[in-house]
Design a protein around this motif. Structure first.
Motif, mmCIF file in Angstrom:
data_model
loop_
_atom_site.group_PDB
_atom_site.id
_atom_site.type_symbol
_atom_site.label_atom_id
_atom_site.label_comp_id
_atom_site.label_asym_id
_atom_site.label_seq_id
_atom_site.Cartn_x
_atom_site.Cartn_y
_atom_site.Cartn_z
ATOM 1 N N VAL A 88 0.844 -1.188 0.000
ATOM 2 C CA VAL A 88 0.000 0.000 0.000
ATOM 3 C C VAL A 88 0.882 1.242 0.000
ATOM 4 C CG1 VAL A 88 -1.860 1.238 1.159
ATOM 5 C CG2 VAL A 88 -1.776 -1.254 1.264
ATOM 6 N N LYS A 89 0.552 2.177 -0.861
ATOM 7 C CA LYS A 89 1.305 3.432 -0.943
ATOM 8 C C LYS A 89 0.788 4.404 0.118
ATOM 9 C CE LYS A 89 2.224 5.124 -4.974
ATOM 10 N NZ LYS A 89 2.081 5.777 -6.292
ATOM 11 N N ILE A 90 1.646 4.737 1.095
ATOM 12 C CA ILE A 90 1.319 5.714 2.134
ATOM 13 C C ILE A 90 2.065 6.994 1.792
ATOM 14 C CG2 ILE A 90 1.284 6.213 4.593
ATOM 15 C CD1 ILE A 90 -0.335 3.790 3.889
ATOM 16 N N PRO A 91 1.378 8.082 1.470
ATOM 17 C CA PRO A 91 2.066 9.309 1.028
ATOM 18 C C PRO A 91 3.038 9.831 2.080
ATOM 19 C CG PRO A 91 -0.293 9.436 0.568
ATOM 20 C CD PRO A 91 -0.091 8.210 1.400
ATOM 21 N N GLY A 92 4.271 10.095 1.642
ATOM 22 C CA GLY A 92 5.277 10.718 2.487
ATOM 23 C C GLY A 92 5.919 9.814 3.505
ATOM 24 N N ILE A 93 5.635 8.524 3.483
ATOM 25 C CA ILE A 93 6.096 7.664 4.561
ATOM 26 C C ILE A 93 7.599 7.398 4.495
ATOM 27 C CG2 ILE A 93 5.681 5.487 3.360
ATOM 28 C CD1 ILE A 93 5.038 6.260 7.047
ATOM 29 N N VAL A 94 8.212 7.467 3.312
ATOM 30 C CA VAL A 94 9.643 7.178 3.194
ATOM 31 C C VAL A 94 10.393 8.372 2.609
ATOM 32 C CG1 VAL A 94 9.415 4.677 3.049
ATOM 33 C CG2 VAL A 94 9.183 6.029 0.983
ATOM 34 N N ARG A 95 9.919 9.573 2.905
ATOM 35 C CA ARG A 95 10.590 10.769 2.405
ATOM 36 C C ARG A 95 11.706 11.196 3.351
ATOM 37 N NH1 ARG A 95 6.523 15.371 0.493
ATOM 38 N NH2 ARG A 95 8.543 16.280 -0.002
ATOM 39 N N LEU A 96 12.661 11.951 2.813
ATOM 40 C CA LEU A 96 13.797 12.410 3.606
ATOM 41 C C LEU A 96 13.350 13.363 4.709
ATOM 42 C CD1 LEU A 96 16.827 12.574 4.111
ATOM 43 C CD2 LEU A 96 16.973 14.343 2.344
ATOM 44 N N ARG A 97 12.374 14.203 4.426
ATOM 45 C CA ARG A 97 11.887 15.125 5.454
ATOM 46 C C ARG A 97 11.248 14.358 6.609
ATOM 47 N NH1 ARG A 97 7.847 19.765 3.536
ATOM 48 N NH2 ARG A 97 6.430 17.989 3.338
ATOM 49 N N THR A 98 10.548 13.284 6.302
ATOM 50 C CA THR A 98 9.993 12.439 7.356
ATOM 51 C C THR A 98 11.103 11.846 8.208
ATOM 52 O OG1 THR A 98 8.150 11.877 5.895
ATOM 53 C CG2 THR A 98 8.510 10.468 7.805
ATOM 54 N N PHE A 99 12.181 11.436 7.563
ATOM 55 C CA PHE A 99 13.314 10.856 8.293
ATOM 56 C C PHE A 99 13.931 11.867 9.256
ATOM 57 C CE2 PHE A 99 17.977 10.415 8.370
ATOM 58 C CZ PHE A 99 18.091 9.197 9.021
ATOM 59 N N LEU A 100 14.170 13.080 8.791
ATOM 60 C CA LEU A 100 14.786 14.091 9.646
ATOM 61 C C LEU A 100 13.898 14.443 10.829
ATOM 62 C CD1 LEU A 100 16.244 16.461 6.884
ATOM 63 C CD2 LEU A 100 17.445 14.704 8.193
ATOM 64 N N CYS A 101 12.609 14.611 10.574
ATOM 65 C CA CYS A 101 11.683 14.928 11.671
ATOM 66 C C CYS A 101 11.550 13.748 12.629
ATOM 67 C CB CYS A 101 10.320 15.305 11.105
ATOM 68 S SG CYS A 101 10.298 16.836 10.143
ATOM 69 N N LYS A 102 11.595 12.536 12.108
ATOM 70 C CA LYS A 102 11.453 11.348 12.954
ATOM 71 C C LYS A 102 12.652 11.200 13.887
ATOM 72 C CE LYS A 102 8.859 7.559 13.483
ATOM 73 N NZ LYS A 102 7.390 7.505 13.450
ATOM 74 N N VAL A 103 13.854 11.318 13.340
ATOM 75 C CA VAL A 103 15.063 11.106 14.138
ATOM 76 C C VAL A 103 15.201 12.187 15.203
ATOM 77 C CG1 VAL A 103 17.571 11.060 14.048
ATOM 78 C CG2 VAL A 103 16.246 9.842 12.322
#
Length: 866
Positions: free
Chosen positions: A165-180
């Motif tokens: 399933v395609k979840i929008p934005g789930i594997v984006r770089l911005r998501t990574f930076l905010c997550k970490v």
């Protein structure tokens, strides 16, 4: 009273008296009432795991030699190793800054508490604790506002992604930076959350992005590296990254591999297993190397394999009567598994209710409300920690040093004893506050205290700690901060197990090892919450480094899962369901085989011809949201044969129609069943469809027609023919010879690059696009609204046959649901055409047609019809 929108809207303004059956609601993707389950949303799309074997792709395959294939495989291994190393470095970064911030907070607050206990200024200490926690949580919540997908653990989203399933934005770089960055502040802010779940999400993002050598967030990051830019390759790297995240979090590379297999991927093979294990080993090695050097200044000693390590379980020196566990203890472990399953089911039920309330009353409001909720949770958590330590904690005598077990995490503070993390707050000398010892320490140290501290914890303190963590962790999981659930669940279960051990030792005068019961309690509660079996067993065994715990942990987890499954699903499955993600289970129920592919397929097709006018393609793309279209030719008497060069594309096949399923017959059967529904909207669907008048051809400019028709249905006919109002159902649903499928992105690309030919020319005059040109814009392909229509000639013709997939997976309309489901899920399909015995397409099956809710509704409809 008719509805104010079409039948596929999520909200409808029908009269309250016109109720709908569950079958109708499931087919339409709507809610029945606030108390009912959330049905899968139809705006979620599937990923393209299936390869499109078109002519450009075949040309690439023909240019690949064995030597080049080996080089390609070598590059893949290098990417896997790079993912593992990067995930390990991310773990080092998160652990280092969490350690710095928590050490600063507890140092300042601890000195203030010790000083103010005598001076009577404890409110100042409380304000200092609130200041630290609220500041950190505010930063974490603001980062989630920047990228909302970074909230939570990310495991439900990654599980959905690996399911297809395609979840929008789930594997984006911005998501990574905010997550970490966000998980550093949320853990340092004292919330009852862990950093292990976000580590899994971060690892998956690294796996998805690193082999791409490009970024959507930062446009300047785009290298000429065309490999691995397909959903199929990205899926494998995401599996490796998620496994590396588990390995870095727990120091469990084998457990990480099994986690990726058990919880995620719908597709697996032997080669992928080896790559995922190698990636997990690389992450564990990197994290171990740097943490050992940073904290011990012994580079290469490899003493800290994961962010969370349970330490060594062993009896005290000289105690010959001590044993870790016996066969008699297994009966208690089974009972603890039952209780853990019940507690996990209760936790999941409460969290589900909270999440529903949050979705209805908090998420639709202004974004600042989410920040305020996070701050409220932080404030309540800080107040409870301070009040519990001061009012509930018992002052107990310190255990002797020689009877303690060495704690690895306590070495981070410069000592070698679990006594280093005991807290004397609010207690006289030579005593320690058992509640403050658990609450005024990092969560990893609290786990070590429950597992290895030989000093007693009072039953009241353990009970209050258990209830406090149960309620606050349930409230916290779901707020707008990055948050994991593993560590809070382990702490909650460890307190429960330690309480059971205290009762057995003190009340029943049994000689049991408290650390073992704390570990089994942690496994029971965690298993009752997440409902994992194989991977969680291996993770816990690798974290304890004690193989003798394998059997009791396995039995406890199995019992906890079986007990919890009697009441509800695991916490991750619940959150997947709350998001309305059409997740496919491992297999269907046995009774679903009463249905066939013809019962669940969608017969209303939007299709294209092998040679289609630009005008038709633009209208189709502008008036539909489908991702792929069947390429067909109509079998009609005296039809105009479409040719590609000198090769006949259209086929006139004469067959006895009564012996095969036809689109007209399926549509008639569906209309008859829908007329029995109580809803007037569905009852009149077929009548409206049959009486619907198509827009007539006028003498306006053709280009102007394209611009005006973008919101109107376009008849999928030959460009020069208009429909007739007198057509029968058979004429409207003519037999269609199936030739293949073509993706929306491919059609838009053809229009954008002007791949077409004039009516007076042969299709050989059409410009040919290479595979690199067709996939250049991955993963964000242009939309039809990005195409400048003024640059197009509506009368030009597009030959789609070189770019379509001529050999997609297909099923017969008589295929049973189990066969259809296994093919669709195992091969990671997005569309599954239903083709009858004479090569005519009669319908198409997508992910939404195979969800449990849709199949259940169809089964009920099938039973009513019978």
């Amino acid at each position: 009273m008719a509805c104010c929108g079409n039948c596929f809207c999520c909200k409808c303004c029908c009269r309250e008296s016109e109720t709908r059956t569950p079958e109708e609601l499931t087919i339409l993707g709507e809610f029945q009432s606030e108390e009912d389950e959330i049905l899968p949303r139809k705006d979620y799309e599937s990923l393209d795991y299936d390869r499109c074997i078109n002519e450009p792709y075949v040309e690439v395959l023909e240019g690949i030699s064995n030597k080049k294939a080996r080089q390609y495989e070598a590059v893949r291994w290098v990417m896997v190793f790079a993912i593992g190393v990067t995930v390990g470095l991310v773990g080092v970064f998160v652990d280092f800054f969490v350690h710095i911030f928590t050490k600063l907070k507890f140092s300042v607050v601890g000195d203030s508490v010790e000083r103010c206990t005598d001076q009577g200024c404890l409110p100042v200490s409380l304000l200092e604790l609130l200041a630290f926690n609220l500041t950190f949580v505010l930063l974490a919540s603001v980062l989630v506002l920047i990228e909302p997908v970074a909230a939570g653990s990310g495991i439900p989203e990654i599980k959905s992604y690996l399911n297809g399933v395609k979840i929008p934005g789930i594997v984006r770089l911005r998501t990574f930076l905010c997550k970490v960055a966000g998980v550093v502040f949320s853990v340092a802010g004292g919330l009852f959350v862990g950093k292990e779940g976000p580590m899994i999400h971060s690892g998956a993002i690294v796996g998805a992005g690193l082999p791409q050598f490009q970024s959507i967030t930062f446009k300047w990051i785009k290298l000429n590296f065309p490999y691995f830019r397909t959903d199929r390759d990205k899926r494998d790297f995401v599996s490796a990254g998620a496994a590396a995240g588990v390995a870095a979090a727990f120091g469990a590379p084998i457990g990480g591999t099994l986690f990726s297999l058990e919880e995620g991927s719908s597709f697996w093979n032997q080669a992928l297993t080896w790559k995922v294990l190698f990636c997990s080993m690389s992450a564990t090695f990197t994290l171990n190397f740097f943490r050992s050097g940073i904290y011990f200044n012994k580079w290469g000693s490899f003493q800290l394999p994961g962010l969370l390590n349970f330490g060594e379980f062993k009896c005290s020196d000289g105690d010959k009567q001590c044993h870790l566990w016996t066969a008699v203890d297994l009966s208690f472990f089974v009972l603890m598994g039952v209780v853990g399953g019940l507690l996990g089911a209760l936790f999941n039920c409460m969290n589900k209710c909270l999440s529903k309330y949050r979705m209805k009353h908090i998420l639709p409001k202004a974004r600042v409300i989410r920040v305020l909720e996070s701050l409220l949770v932080s404030m309540v958590t800080s107040l409870l920690i301070f009040a519990s330590s001061m009012l509930v904690g018992d002052c107990l005598e310190l255990p002797s040093v020689h009877n303690t077990t060495v704690s690895i995490s306590s070495l981070l503070c410069g000592t070698s004893s679990t006594n280093s993390s005991v807290r004397q707050y609010f207690c006289p000398n030579n005593t320690y506050n058992d509640m403050a010892t658990l609450l005024f320490n990092p969560q990893e140290k609290a786990i070590h205290q429950l597992f290895h501290q030989e000093g007693l914890f009072s039953p009241l303190s353990l009970l209050v700690f258990f209830v406090l963590y149960l309620l606050m962790a349930c409230w916290t999981y779901g707020v707008s901060v990055p948050s994991g659930l593993f560590v809070p669940s382990l702490l909650c279960g460890a307190a429960f197990g330690r309480l059971v051990a205290n009762i057995l030792n003190v009340k029943l005068h049994m000689d049991v090892y408290s650390g073992t019961f704390a570990l089994i309690g942690a496994a029971a509660f965690l298993g009752g919450v997440v409902r994992m079996t194989i991977s969680l067993t291996v993770i816990l065994i690798e974290s304890t480094n004690e193989i003798s715990y394998g059997l009791p942990i396995m039995i406890t987890l199995m019992v906890a899962k079986w007990t919890g499954d009697l009441f509800n699903k695991g916490i991750y499955d619940i959150h997947v369901q709350l998001r309305g993600v059409p997740l496919l289970d491992w297999e269907t129920e046995v009774e679903m085989d009463k249905l066939t592919a013809g019962d669940i397929m969608e017969p209303n097709l939007t299709y294209v011809y092998p040679h289609t006018r630009v005008q038709s393609l633009v209208s189709i793309l502008r008036t539909t949201v489908y991702h792929a279209f069947p390429v067909v030719t109509e079998n009609r008497h005296n039809e105009k044969d479409f040719t590609k060069g000198n090769v006949l594309v259209s086929n006139n096949i004469h067959f006895k129609r009564s012996s095969v399923v036809t689109r007209a017959g399926e549509q008639r059967r569906r209309c008859q069943s829908m007329k029995s529904y109580p809803s007037s909207e569905l009852r009149n669907m077929c009548e409206d469809a049959s009486s619907e008048q198509e827009p007539s051809e006028d003498r306006e400019d053709v280009l102007q027609q394209m611009l005006q028709r973008r919101h109107m249905p376009y008849p999928n006919l030959y460009p020069d023919q208009s429909p007739s109002e007198e057509w029968t159902l058979e004429e409207r649903f003519r037999p269609l010879t199936f030739h293949g499928t073509i993706l929306r992105s491919q059609l838009v690309n053809l229009l954008l690059r002007g791949a077409c030919y004039a009516e007076s020319q042969s299709s050989a005059a059409q410009p040919r696009l290479s595979f690199a040109e067709m996939t250049e814009d991955y993963p964000r392909f242009p939309d039809i609204h990005d195409v400048d229509l003024t640059q197009l000639n509506p009368r030009m013709i597009v030959d789609v046959t070189p770019y379509m997939n001529p050999c997609p997976y297909t099923v017969s309309p008589n295929s049973r649901i189990s066969q259809v489901f296994n093919l669709f899920r195992t091969m990671g399909l997005r569309h599954l055409p239903v083709v009858n015995a004479v090569g005519e397409i009669v319908g198409i099956i997508t992910r939404h047609n195979l969800t449990h809710e849709f199949l259940t509704a169809k089964l009920r409809q099938h039973s009513i019809t019978i």
